[in-house]
Design a protein around this motif. Structure first.
Motif, mmCIF file in Angstrom:
data_model
loop_
_atom_site.group_PDB
_atom_site.id
_atom_site.type_symbol
_atom_site.label_atom_id
_atom_site.label_comp_id
_atom_site.label_asym_id
_atom_site.label_seq_id
_atom_site.Cartn_x
_atom_site.Cartn_y
_atom_site.Cartn_z
ATOM 1 N N CYS A 122 -0.509 17.679 4.300
ATOM 2 C CA CYS A 122 -0.083 16.275 4.286
ATOM 3 C C CYS A 122 1.426 16.206 4.054
ATOM 4 O O CYS A 122 1.923 16.791 3.099
ATOM 5 C CB CYS A 122 -0.829 15.511 3.189
ATOM 6 N N ILE A 123 2.126 15.503 4.926
ATOM 7 C CA ILE A 123 3.569 15.319 4.760
ATOM 8 C C ILE A 123 3.778 14.072 3.901
ATOM 9 O O ILE A 123 3.330 12.977 4.253
ATOM 10 C CB ILE A 123 4.276 15.169 6.116
ATOM 11 N N SER A 124 4.467 14.266 2.784
ATOM 12 C CA SER A 124 4.562 13.212 1.776
ATOM 13 C C SER A 124 6.009 13.116 1.281
ATOM 14 O O SER A 124 6.950 13.428 2.020
ATOM 15 C CB SER A 124 3.586 13.535 0.631
ATOM 16 N N PRO A 128 1.368 7.010 4.927
ATOM 17 C CA PRO A 128 1.936 5.837 5.606
ATOM 18 C C PRO A 128 3.398 5.586 5.254
ATOM 19 O O PRO A 128 4.142 5.018 6.054
ATOM 20 C CB PRO A 128 1.048 4.682 5.106
ATOM 21 N N SER A 129 3.819 6.007 4.051
ATOM 22 C CA SER A 129 5.195 5.754 3.620
ATOM 23 C C SER A 129 6.206 6.690 4.281
ATOM 24 O O SER A 129 7.410 6.525 4.110
ATOM 25 C CB SER A 129 5.303 5.895 2.100
ATOM 26 N N VAL A 130 5.730 7.688 5.029
ATOM 27 C CA VAL A 130 6.620 8.604 5.758
ATOM 28 C C VAL A 130 6.830 8.052 7.163
ATOM 29 O O VAL A 130 5.865 7.836 7.902
ATOM 30 C CB VAL A 130 6.028 10.021 5.817
ATOM 31 N N SER A 131 8.072 7.827 7.546
ATOM 32 C CA SER A 131 8.367 7.249 8.858
ATOM 33 C C SER A 131 8.221 8.303 9.956
ATOM 34 O O SER A 131 8.165 9.512 9.697
ATOM 35 C CB SER A 131 9.787 6.690 8.879
ATOM 36 N N SER A 132 8.177 7.844 11.195
ATOM 37 C CA SER A 132 8.072 8.766 12.335
ATOM 38 C C SER A 132 9.298 9.659 12.428
ATOM 39 O O SER A 132 9.190 10.852 12.734
ATOM 40 C CB SER A 132 7.900 7.971 13.634
ATOM 41 N N ALA A 133 10.480 9.085 12.166
ATOM 42 C CA ALA A 133 11.714 9.887 12.212
ATOM 43 C C ALA A 133 11.670 11.000 11.170
ATOM 44 O O ALA A 133 12.080 12.139 11.441
ATOM 45 C CB ALA A 133 12.925 8.990 11.985
ATOM 46 N N GLN A 134 11.160 10.696 9.977
ATOM 47 C CA GLN A 134 11.049 11.709 8.926
ATOM 48 C C GLN A 134 10.016 12.773 9.307
ATOM 49 O O GLN A 134 10.226 13.959 9.060
ATOM 50 C CB GLN A 134 10.660 11.033 7.613
ATOM 51 N N MET A 135 8.915 12.351 9.913
ATOM 52 C CA MET A 135 7.874 13.299 10.324
ATOM 53 C C MET A 135 8.394 14.230 11.411
ATOM 54 O O MET A 135 8.129 15.439 11.396
ATOM 55 C CB MET A 135 6.647 12.522 10.816
ATOM 56 N N PRO A 164 0.794 -1.236 0.000
ATOM 57 C CA PRO A 164 0.000 0.000 0.000
ATOM 58 C C PRO A 164 0.823 1.282 0.000
ATOM 59 O O PRO A 164 0.454 2.264 -0.627
ATOM 60 C CB PRO A 164 -0.842 -0.118 1.281
ATOM 61 N N LYS A 165 1.956 1.284 0.693
ATOM 62 C CA LYS A 165 2.782 2.498 0.744
ATOM 63 C C LYS A 165 3.345 2.819 -0.631
ATOM 64 O O LYS A 165 3.248 3.955 -1.114
ATOM 65 C CB LYS A 165 3.915 2.319 1.757
ATOM 66 N N GLU A 166 3.941 1.796 -1.267
ATOM 67 C CA GLU A 166 4.552 2.005 -2.579
ATOM 68 C C GLU A 166 3.489 2.302 -3.634
ATOM 69 O O GLU A 166 3.705 3.098 -4.545
ATOM 70 C CB GLU A 166 5.358 0.770 -2.981
ATOM 71 N N ARG A 167 2.331 1.658 -3.507
ATOM 72 C CA ARG A 167 1.239 1.896 -4.457
ATOM 73 C C ARG A 167 0.814 3.357 -4.421
ATOM 74 O O ARG A 167 0.618 3.995 -5.457
ATOM 75 C CB ARG A 167 0.058 0.985 -4.116
ATOM 76 N N GLU A 168 0.680 3.908 -3.219
ATOM 77 C CA GLU A 168 0.234 5.297 -3.086
ATOM 78 C C GLU A 168 1.260 6.267 -3.667
ATOM 79 O O GLU A 168 0.896 7.246 -4.332
ATOM 80 C CB GLU A 168 -0.025 5.612 -1.612
ATOM 81 N N VAL A 169 2.555 5.998 -3.436
ATOM 82 C CA VAL A 169 3.609 6.850 -3.999
ATOM 83 C C VAL A 169 3.539 6.829 -5.526
ATOM 84 O O VAL A 169 3.597 7.866 -6.195
ATOM 85 C CB VAL A 169 5.001 6.386 -3.518
ATOM 86 N N ASN A 170 3.377 5.630 -6.116
ATOM 87 C CA ASN A 170 3.322 5.515 -7.576
ATOM 88 C C ASN A 170 2.075 6.175 -8.142
ATOM 89 O O ASN A 170 2.115 6.793 -9.204
ATOM 90 C CB ASN A 170 3.378 4.043 -7.986
ATOM 91 N N GLU A 171 0.930 6.041 -7.449
ATOM 92 C CA GLU A 171 -0.306 6.668 -7.922
ATOM 93 C C GLU A 171 -0.138 8.183 -8.018
ATOM 94 O O GLU A 171 -0.480 8.805 -9.031
ATOM 95 C CB GLU A 171 -1.463 6.345 -6.966
#
Length: 484
Positions: A464-466, A436-443, A48-55
């Motif tokens: 939205c942080i992306s 979801p593809s953004v980690s807590s450390a990145q956020m 799901p994470k990679e799918r959303e990035v590609n979409e």
């Protein structure tokens, strides 16, 4: 040696031919077929994470390609894109790109070309895909395009012409634009008005969505209603209206949903997490069957919990968990088969784990990985195909680090929540969230740097942080976590 020389000359000749021709929109689509096949979201259903990035990246790429075909379009800005590209052979030796253990790799590149051909070549080369097929495009059609482009091609003046006349050199302007990196401030300047307009238009629908969700949760005594993918507000309202009609027509089939979560997704069933999945493409008849089968799903869920407990006993007390945000959206049946297969392999191998020696540790099972790993939150990510001896060595070697990560997890979650609340309050945001593809450390890193800025543009917005810049259809602002 002569064969090598001939090969090099053929390559050079091909590049010369390619650089001297143009592409139509249809040609570009045909030329990019290998790329679309490698990144299409439909092939990332279990990611799901990679799918959303590609979409999202495909939406921005399509917009870029459409602009290239608009007559007289001049305003081009470098566009950075990230795609997850499927690999036929995961064990590639290319060290220039980051590879996951799931059979795909992450590729980032920046588009700054002003014609379709150069753009297509950039995309294919960036993804390490062959460009040989481009030369086989329809030559008759191309001859007509070349004749036309010969008449309309721009004049290339010597550099002294621009020095003498004072006119701006278009090539120099393009180079400067490429050197200028998109910044958060400049992007907000360009996109704030568009986002505000879309947000205002969506406000009535947002209120309608909240009302429908509250009424259905109360009426059916549901724990929650969620969506697997980032559908627009209008689409979500339509789905809730559809569920509401089913409640009115067949109230008896919904007697067993009390206390559960309903998730609108791509297929119907029960998820590995125990949520009721309603496929958005299915009709009421399919939904009704799912609700009627709920008692059987609850029985399978008990058998699944028993399997998790048995695996835990064989692995020294390590807890088997399923994390909805990090794992593929599996059905209950799929997850049970995964657990059963893994359990049988463990039982036959008889690994010498001391009872309760790994108590307090956690692991998730993944059927699409090749090597075990340790997540930043402390849980082990174990592939179902992992060799038992490798599994034993990896868990023993990483056990102490896993315990330390688990301790930091709570601290990190608290810090992330505090920074989100502080940022929301400082900038008067209506909502601040992450993909979801953004980690807590990145956020955490993103929010800390945001708090150092003065950003009046964000008042009342949904942020939205992306991994990229974008304005969603309902006015949400997407910015990359590592913005400049």
């Amino acid at each position: 040696f002569y064969y090598f020389i001939r090969l090099c000359l053929e390559k050079i000749l091909l590049q010369c031919i390619l650089q001297s021709r143009t592409l139509s929109g249809a040609d570009a689509i045909n030329a990019l077929r290998p790329f679309y096949f490698a990144v299409h979201p439909d092939f990332f259903g279990q990611h799901p994470k990679e799918r959303e990035v590609n979409e999202n990246s495909l939406k921005r790429l399509n917009g870029y390609l459409e602009n290239l075909q608009k007559p007289g379009f001049r305003s081009f800005k470098p566009t950075q894109l990230t795609f997850y590209v499927r690999e036929r052979e995961p064990n590639s030796s290319n060290v220039q790109e980051s590879f996951s253990a799931s059979g795909f790799r992450a590729v980032s590149f920046t588009l700054h070309t002003r014609d379709l051909l150069s753009t297509v070549l950039d995309i294919l080369n960036s993804c390490s895909l062959s460009t040989d097929h481009i030369q086989s495009l329809n030559e008759n059609s191309q001859a007509h395009k070349e004749a036309k482009s010969t008449v309309n091609r721009p004049i290339r003046w010597d550099k002294t012409y621009y020095s003498f006349t004072g006119f701006k050199d278009p090539e120099e302007e393009l180079e400067q634009a490429q050197r200028v990196e998109t910044t958060l401030i400049s992007w907000l300047d360009d996109n704030e008005a568009s986002a505000v307009k879309k947000l205002k238009k969506s406000l009535p629908l947002r209120k309608e969505l909240e009302r429908l969700k509250f009424e259905l949760c109360h009426q059916l005594q549901l724990s929650d209603i969620r969506w697997q993918r980032s559908w627009g507000i209008a689409h979500r309202c339509s789905q809730l209206h559809s569920l509401g009609r089913l409640v009115q027509q067949r109230p008896e089939v919904l007697e067993n949903v009390k206390g559960h979560t309903v998730v609108f997704t791509d297929r119907s069933g029960m998820s590995a997490a125990g949520h009721i999945m309603l496929g958005t493409m299915d009709v009421h008849h399919h939904w009704t069957k799912i609700f009627e089968r709920l008692p059987n799903y609850y029985k399978l869920q008990k058998r699944l919990l028993f399997l998790e407990d048995r695996i835990s006993q064989l692995l020294g007390g390590i807890q088997v968990i399923y994390i909805e945000e990090l794992q593929p959206l599996l059905t209950l049946e799929e997850y049970y088969e995964t657990l059963d297969s893994f359990y049988n392999k463990l039982r036959d191998s008889r690994l010498p784990f001391h009872p309760r020696s790994l108590r307090g540790l956690q692991m998730i099972l993944e059927s699409d990985r090749y090597a075990p790993s340790l997540h930043e939150f402390g849980h082990f990510m174990i592939p179902t195909v992992c060799d038992p001896a490798t599994l034993q060595w990896f868990i023993f070697a990483k056990a102490q680090e896993a315990r330390e990560n688990l301790k930091r997890k709570e601290e990190m979650m608290i810090t992330e929540k505090e920074l989100i609340n502080t940022s929301t309050e400082k900038f008067s945001l209506d909502r601040l969230y992450k993909e979801p593809s953004v980690s807590s450390a990145q956020m955490i890193d993103c929010c800390k740097r945001l708090l150092e800025e003065s950003l009046p543009y964000l008042q009342g917005m949904h942020l939205c942080i992306s991994h990229f810049y974008s304005v969603l259809q309902d006015g949400d602002l997407c910015i990359p976590w590592n913005w400049k």
